[in-house]
Scaffold this active site. Structure first.
Site, mmCIF file in Angstrom:
data_model
loop_
_atom_site.group_PDB
_atom_site.id
_atom_site.type_symbol
_atom_site.label_atom_id
_atom_site.label_comp_id
_atom_site.label_asym_id
_atom_site.label_seq_id
_atom_site.Cartn_x
_atom_site.Cartn_y
_atom_site.Cartn_z
ATOM 1 N N ASP A 118 45.487 47.977 30.722
ATOM 2 C CA ASP A 118 44.566 48.093 32.215
ATOM 3 C C ASP A 118 45.865 47.955 33.029
ATOM 4 O OD1 ASP A 118 42.636 48.362 33.895
ATOM 5 O OD2 ASP A 118 42.289 45.725 33.831
ATOM 6 N N TYR A 120 46.544 49.337 37.447
ATOM 7 C CA TYR A 120 46.273 48.853 38.830
ATOM 8 C C TYR A 120 46.158 49.805 39.551
ATOM 9 C CZ TYR A 120 47.240 43.791 41.624
ATOM 10 O OH TYR A 120 46.845 43.193 42.462
ATOM 11 N N HIS A 125 43.121 47.629 46.021
ATOM 12 C CA HIS A 125 42.744 46.708 45.379
ATOM 13 C C HIS A 125 44.201 45.736 45.814
ATOM 14 C CE1 HIS A 125 40.816 44.161 42.455
ATOM 15 N NE2 HIS A 125 42.403 44.585 41.598
ATOM 16 N N ARG A 134 49.474 36.225 47.198
ATOM 17 C CA ARG A 134 50.579 35.227 47.758
ATOM 18 C C ARG A 134 50.840 35.548 49.009
ATOM 19 N NH1 ARG A 134 50.860 39.225 43.566
ATOM 20 N NH2 ARG A 134 51.444 41.081 45.629
ATOM 21 N N GLU A 193 36.080 50.017 37.171
ATOM 22 C CA GLU A 193 37.657 50.606 36.534
ATOM 23 C C GLU A 193 36.365 52.065 36.245
ATOM 24 O OE1 GLU A 193 40.510 48.290 34.968
ATOM 25 O OE2 GLU A 193 39.979 46.608 36.128
ATOM 26 N N ASP A 225 36.668 45.540 34.222
ATOM 27 C CA ASP A 225 36.825 44.688 33.283
ATOM 28 C C ASP A 225 37.061 42.945 34.064
ATOM 29 O OD1 ASP A 225 39.308 42.819 32.277
ATOM 30 O OD2 ASP A 225 40.787 43.490 34.334
ATOM 31 N N ARG A 229 38.914 34.192 37.749
ATOM 32 C CA ARG A 229 40.062 34.166 38.838
ATOM 33 C C ARG A 229 40.461 32.876 39.027
ATOM 34 N NH1 ARG A 229 40.855 39.296 39.675
ATOM 35 N NH2 ARG A 229 39.129 40.297 40.288
ATOM 36 N N TYR A 236 48.670 33.933 35.698
ATOM 37 C CA TYR A 236 49.775 34.635 35.891
ATOM 38 C C TYR A 236 51.217 34.861 36.036
ATOM 39 C CZ TYR A 236 50.260 35.803 40.430
ATOM 40 O OH TYR A 236 50.177 35.823 42.016
ATOM 41 N N LYS A 245 41.567 37.151 31.366
ATOM 42 C CA LYS A 245 40.509 38.506 31.089
ATOM 43 C C LYS A 245 40.198 38.725 29.726
ATOM 44 C CE LYS A 245 42.243 40.275 35.347
ATOM 45 N NZ LYS A 245 41.706 41.629 36.383
ATOM 46 N N THR A 249 36.272 42.612 27.650
ATOM 47 C CA THR A 249 35.704 43.958 28.415
ATOM 48 C C THR A 249 34.756 44.402 27.736
ATOM 49 O OG1 THR A 249 38.227 43.671 28.670
ATOM 50 C CG2 THR A 249 37.179 45.665 29.065
ATOM 51 N N THR A 337 41.115 47.849 38.758
ATOM 52 C CA THR A 337 39.652 47.899 39.768
ATOM 53 C C THR A 337 40.356 49.443 41.109
ATOM 54 O OG1 THR A 337 39.949 45.479 39.938
ATOM 55 C CG2 THR A 337 38.599 46.551 41.568
#
Ligand code: CA
Length: 404
Positions: A118, A120, A125, A134, A193, A225, A229, A236, A245, A249, A337
């Protein structure tokens, strides 16, 4: 408006009718209805060399046959499905209704998933998530505009559209809490996605350059996906997504061949820096003008534009193999995403509700930040086709089931 699954689309799937083995079929929508055509039986009757591959319970043997067979098969289907004339009676006789409500036709996972990666690749996004996960730091990491960032997912938990998705249980740490706890996820989300399905593998040690993309990739599906959260936020750093995750899927039951998307190709957005030679796609751009739609309990909550993706699937494949990693038939790699610049173009609830701070209002008067048990999410998409037609990508649907 033409049907999204008219003869120009040629979406392939695997289906079964009661008491018979699953086999490959092609979806056809016209004034006569929405059907799956038994191309396996028709190819057998026509004595086509690839007929046996179409009788398999997955697309893998046919996809492995390679681009010359895909092209010959397409020319045969053009005539068979009435692209330039009426649909032959023999095709009507070899069709099964998809929309008669009897559920006589069952749709299966269309291909055996080998490896799942997957990416990114939506800048909107990545910047949104960076700002939320962050805060106070640059939203994009230094590598983001140089390499298509991705992670290896869990192939064994890829499920076909319509499969229920059980709310995962896992370790989370509530904001401000000192210790983590094990709970059912309170922040279950979607990610809209687009997936790319590899037909022809490659040898260990080889790379697949940009210009060989269409020799290896058979087609495109839609991907949800699912993401917890709260599990994701706790686990992560530093290695990326894991149990937040891997529980499920979802993919569409239909794979639309890349050859149906010629009219959707366009250049990707301008790059911030010149890219490395192996990612330079200026001669053969593989941006795609796909229009996604996300429905929550029947209500459209977002229309993400795939044309804005910073990295294309051809670049993703070139990057995936630049180190010599080999490909296998059935490899699935997803775009990441798809989000646009506007609020109603965001492809996840964490963005649509801005980390839960701005709840979405639904027409039934309820609000959502993340998914509730019983919620159903359906993602659809279309692309421009020949002569003003539309090419459909199969829907991917899933309903949230309560945690065990
Ligand atoms: Ca994702």
């Amino acid at each position: 408006m033409s049907a999204d699954f008219g003869p120009q689309t040629q979406a392939h799937g695997v289906y079964s009718v009661a008491g018979e083995q699953p086999r490959v079929g092609v979806r056809l929508q016209d004034e006569a209805g929405d059907v799956v055509v038994d191309v396996s039986a028709l190819a057998d009757r026509a004595g086509l060399p690839w007929a046996e591959a179409l009788s398999a319970p997955s697309l893998n043997p046919f996809m492995a046959a390679g681009p010359r067979v895909w092209a010959e098969h397409r020319r045969w289907l053009d005539g068979l499905l009435g692209l330039d004339g009426p649909v032959p009676d023999a095709v009507r006789d070899a069709s099964h209704a998809l929309d008669d409500g009897s559920r006589a036709v069952r749709l299966h996972l269309p291909f055996e998933v080998a490896d799942y990666v997957d990416f990114y690749s939506s800048r909107d996004h990545a910047e949104n998530l960076g700002a939320m996960f962050r805060p106070g730091q640059p939203p994009l990491t230094p590598a983001w505009t140089h390499v298509p960032i991705g992670y290896h997912g869990r192939a064994g938990t890829v499920v076909v559209s319509g499969t229920g998705v059980r709310r995962p249980v896992g370790q989370v740490r509530a904001p401000g809490a000192e210790h983590p706890e094990v709970v059912a996820s309170r922040r279950l989300d979607i990610e809209a996605e687009v997936g790319f399905v590899v037909g022809v593998g490659s040898a260990l040690g080889d790379s697949v350059p940009l210009e060989r993309f269409a020799d290896h990739v058979f087609g495109v599906c839609l991907v949800d996906d699912w993401s917890a959260r709260d599990l994701q936020a706790w686990e992560y750093v530093p290695l990326g997504p894991f149990l937040g995750k891997s529980f499920a899927t979802s993919v569409s039951a239909w794979v639309t061949p890349l050859s149906s998307l010629e009219h959707a190709r366009l250049p990707a957005p301008a790059r911030e820096h010149p890219v490395q030679d192996y990612l330079d796609d200026s001669a053969q751009p593989w941006g795609l003008d796909l229009h996604l739609e996300v429905r929550l309990n029947g209500h459209v909550v977002s229309r993400p534009p795939f044309a804005r993706m910073y990295w294309t699937a051809a670049q993703q494949l070139a990057h995936l193999t630049v180190n010599g990693a080999s490909l296998r038939t059935g490899d699935l790699f997803a775009s990441g995403t798809v989000s646009g610049a506007q609020r109603d173009e965001r492809g996840s609830l964490i963005e649509l509700s801005w980390n839960g701070e701005q709840p979405l209002e639904l027409p039934d008067g309820t609000t959502r930040t993340f998914l509730s048990d019983g919620d159903e999410v359906v993602i659809t998409a279309w692309a421009p086709g020949p002569g003003g037609t539309r090419v459909g990508l199969g829907e991917v649907a899933g309903r949230v089931e309560p945690a065990r």
